[in-house]
Design a protein around this motif. Structure first.
Motif, PDB file in Angstrom:
ATOM      1  N   VAL A 181       0.858  -1.189   0.000  1.00 35.80           N
ATOM      2  CA  VAL A 181       0.000   0.000   0.000  1.00 35.80           C
ATOM      3  C   VAL A 181       0.894   1.238   0.000  1.00 35.80           C
ATOM      4  O   VAL A 181       1.730   1.409   0.892  1.00 35.80           O
ATOM      5  N   ALA A 182       0.712   2.068  -1.016  1.00 36.89           N
ATOM      6  CA  ALA A 182       1.433   3.345  -1.069  1.00 36.89           C
ATOM      7  C   ALA A 182       0.499   4.431  -0.554  1.00 36.89           C
ATOM      8  O   ALA A 182      -0.571   4.652  -1.116  1.00 36.89           O
ATOM      9  N   GLY A 183       0.889   5.064   0.543  1.00 36.41           N
ATOM     10  CA  GLY A 183       0.031   6.079   1.158  1.00 36.41           C
ATOM     11  C   GLY A 183       0.815   7.349   1.432  1.00 36.41           C
ATOM     12  O   GLY A 183       1.981   7.479   1.036  1.00 36.41           O
ATOM     13  N   PRO A 184       0.194   8.307   2.128  1.00 35.21           N
ATOM     14  CA  PRO A 184       0.839   9.604   2.353  1.00 35.21           C
ATOM     15  C   PRO A 184       2.130   9.518   3.190  1.00 35.21           C
ATOM     16  O   PRO A 184       3.042  10.315   3.001  1.00 35.21           O
ATOM     17  N   ASP A 185       2.215   8.522   4.089  1.00 34.52           N
ATOM     18  CA  ASP A 185       3.398   8.444   4.963  1.00 34.52           C
ATOM     19  C   ASP A 185       4.510   7.567   4.397  1.00 34.52           C
ATOM     20  O   ASP A 185       5.634   7.598   4.873  1.00 34.52           O
ATOM     21  N   THR A 228       5.089  -3.998   7.889  1.00 38.96           N
ATOM     22  CA  THR A 228       6.214  -3.081   8.099  1.00 38.96           C
ATOM     23  C   THR A 228       6.040  -1.848   7.217  1.00 38.96           C
ATOM     24  O   THR A 228       5.501  -1.945   6.105  1.00 38.96           O
ATOM     25  N   THR A 229       6.452  -0.703   7.740  1.00 38.24           N
ATOM     26  CA  THR A 229       6.286   0.570   7.017  1.00 38.24           C
ATOM     27  C   THR A 229       7.646   1.110   6.606  1.00 38.24           C
ATOM     28  O   THR A 229       8.556   1.226   7.431  1.00 38.24           O
ATOM     29  N   LEU A 230       7.774   1.401   5.306  1.00 33.76           N
ATOM     30  CA  LEU A 230       8.968   2.085   4.792  1.00 33.76           C
ATOM     31  C   LEU A 230       8.592   3.548   4.644  1.00 33.76           C
ATOM     32  O   LEU A 230       7.801   3.909   3.761  1.00 33.76           O
ATOM     33  N   LEU A 260      -0.096  -8.440  19.762  1.00 29.57           N
ATOM     34  CA  LEU A 260       0.597  -7.566  18.824  1.00 29.57           C
ATOM     35  C   LEU A 260       1.927  -7.149  19.439  1.00 29.57           C
ATOM     36  O   LEU A 260       1.973  -6.632  20.562  1.00 29.57           O
ATOM     37  N   PHE A 261       3.021  -7.392  18.697  1.00 30.09           N
ATOM     38  CA  PHE A 261       4.348  -6.950  19.108  1.00 30.09           C
ATOM     39  C   PHE A 261       4.774  -5.836  18.153  1.00 30.09           C
ATOM     40  O   PHE A 261       4.676  -5.998  16.936  1.00 30.09           O
ATOM     41  N   VAL A 262       5.242  -4.739  18.707  1.00 31.63           N
ATOM     42  CA  VAL A 262       5.708  -3.622  17.885  1.00 31.63           C
ATOM     43  C   VAL A 262       7.224  -3.544  17.999  1.00 31.63           C
ATOM     44  O   VAL A 262       7.775  -3.404  19.096  1.00 31.63           O
ATOM     45  N   LEU A 263       7.903  -3.668  16.850  1.00 32.90           N
ATOM     46  CA  LEU A 263       9.364  -3.549  16.799  1.00 32.90           C
ATOM     47  C   LEU A 263       9.697  -2.414  15.839  1.00 32.90           C
ATOM     48  O   LEU A 263       9.726  -2.607  14.621  1.00 32.90           O
ATOM     49  N   GLY A 264       9.872  -1.222  16.357  1.00 32.16           N
ATOM     50  CA  GLY A 264      10.165  -0.071  15.501  1.00 32.16           C
ATOM     51  C   GLY A 264       9.021   0.174  14.538  1.00 32.16           C
ATOM     52  O   GLY A 264       7.877   0.377  14.938  1.00 32.16           O
ATOM     53  N   ASN A 265       9.317   0.091  13.216  1.00 35.69           N
ATOM     54  CA  ASN A 265       8.295   0.335  12.181  1.00 35.69           C
ATOM     55  C   ASN A 265       7.579  -0.946  11.754  1.00 35.69           C
ATOM     56  O   ASN A 265       6.863  -0.945  10.754  1.00 35.69           O
ATOM     57  N   THR A 266       7.794  -2.032  12.507  1.00 41.51           N
ATOM     58  CA  THR A 266       7.201  -3.314  12.121  1.00 41.51           C
ATOM     59  C   THR A 266       6.214  -3.791  13.184  1.00 41.51           C
ATOM     60  O   THR A 266       6.493  -3.734  14.379  1.00 41.51           O
TER      61      THR A 266
END
Length: 379
Positions: A36-40, A55-57, A231-237
């Motif tokens: 998904v390509a979005g604003p962020d 994960t977010t790039l 839910l585990f959050v590791l940085g941007n993942t």
């Protein structure tokens, strides 16, 4: 949808979410990965229904070299697409989705066109409120996983035992795993007390994958729990895992609170001896190693035997020995797994009798970690 991105950052993101993608799924679209390509920035998602990884790039991270020309979403065949990206010739890649989800991937003189799928048909990830997240030290959590997951069951006949049981309250975390032949229990104290209490079981397979994702650069893992998801959050993942349903057996009563015989060893010394003994025991159908303890001679002897090959006998000098005589047999593979989880520490092994489970614990802070092994009756 159209964007360009650095190949290194993109490959790393694809590898991360691919951990959750299985070729053996009853939902065909889950063999694909969602982009998904979005604003962020770019959000990549992979799932096998048990585990989901997102994960977010980020567009504002210069290392990603990400430029989004038009927003949108697509699902692409994961294994095939990841292989293409890894082998493209240049450091930047452009991806453009055209009509009928036809997706063009270009890099330098190379151009691929592959068939995509409608991202609207991809299952939604669970919604989990992260307001009550529990912060955990990444190193410590990785250690808890490695020390307990060895004892989970591989038998689907009792699904609840294929997971690790976590009980979290105030400033304590207790993690327990057992396959009914052995048990591993780890207790830690949280630096920051939490509100509320949690009791849940996470599949061992999920924890093994999660552990691989916690790298040296990670300092903290944040955990949120709902009725049937963690839910585990590791940085941007984000790493989602389903929880196992059912009541985990009460394991507290399985650990003996007294002993008749205690021997102390440096874990690596005993591990090396068990590994030598198991070279022969593995050649035998029953795979058993025997240990004898003679307090008068302060002697511990290990025996391994295979009728077809021969036998091995090794005398060991324990760091200390107290109690009565004993002869006990056990599965050496269970013993090796247990000893490896103590790494370099000195341990106490406590026995009550030849047919009762025995425990291994570090000599210092013995309450924090204990491994239990059920012996094998050989007569």
């Amino acid at each position: 949808m159209k964007f360009s991105i650095g190949r290194t950052a993109f490959t790393k993101g694809l590898n991360t979410v691919s951990r959750a993608i299985s070729t053996k799924t009853t939902i065909p679209i889950l063999t694909g990965l969602k982009i998904v390509a979005g604003p962020d920035g770019l959000v990549l998602t992979g799932s096998d229904a048990d585990i989901s990884i997102e994960t977010t790039l980020k567009a504002d991270d210069p290392d990603n070299m990400l430029v989004i020309e038009s927003e949108g979403a697509i699902v692409l065949p994961a294994r095939f697409f990841t292989e293409i990206v890894k082998k493209l010739p240049k450091d930047t890649i452009t991806l453009e989705v055209g009509e009928n989800f036809q997706t063009m991937i270009t890099s330098g003189q190379s151009s691929f066109t592959i068939n995509g799928l409608d991202a609207n048909n991809y299952p939604h990830l669970p919604e989990i409120q992260t307001n009550d997240a529990i912060p955990l030290s990444a190193d410590l959590f990785k250690q808890i996983i490695s020390q307990t997951v060895v004892a989970v069951s591989n038998q689907e006949s009792r699904p609840i035992l294929t997971g690790v049981h976590f009980v979290i309250s105030e400033n304590h975390v207790m993690a327990v795993a057992t396959d009914s032949h052995r048990l591993s229990q780890r207790k830690v104290t949280l630096e920051t007390p939490i509100n509320g209490s949690y009791d849940f079981v996470i599949p061992g397979k999920s924890l093994t994958e999660l552990s691989k994702m916690i790298d040296d650069g990670q300092t903290e893992v944040s955990l949120s729990v709902t009725e049937n998801q963690a839910l585990f959050v590791l940085g941007n993942t984000l790493f989602y895992s389903r929880l196992l349903e059912g009541n985990y057996p009460d394991t507290t009563r399985l650990i003996p609170d007294s002993h008749d015989t205690r021997i102390s060893f440096e874990a690596p010394v005993l591990l090396a001896a068990i590994e030598r003994a198991s070279l022969l025991s593995h050649e035998s159908r029953n795979n058993v190693v025997k240990i004898t303890i003679d307090p008068d001679k302060k002697a511990v002897t290990i025996y391994g035997n295979s009728p077809d090959v021969g036998n091995v006998e090794e005398d060991l000098e324990p760091k200390s020995l107290a109690g009565g005589e004993l002869e006990i047999s056990f599965n050496p593979d269970y013993m090796k797994d247990a000893l490896r989880s103590f790494s370099q520490s000195t341990i106490n092994i406590d026995f009550t009798s030849a047919l009762r489970p025995f425990t291994l614990a570090p000599t210092e802070d013995s309450d924090s970690f204990v491994q239990l092994i059920t012996p094998i009756r050989t007569f």
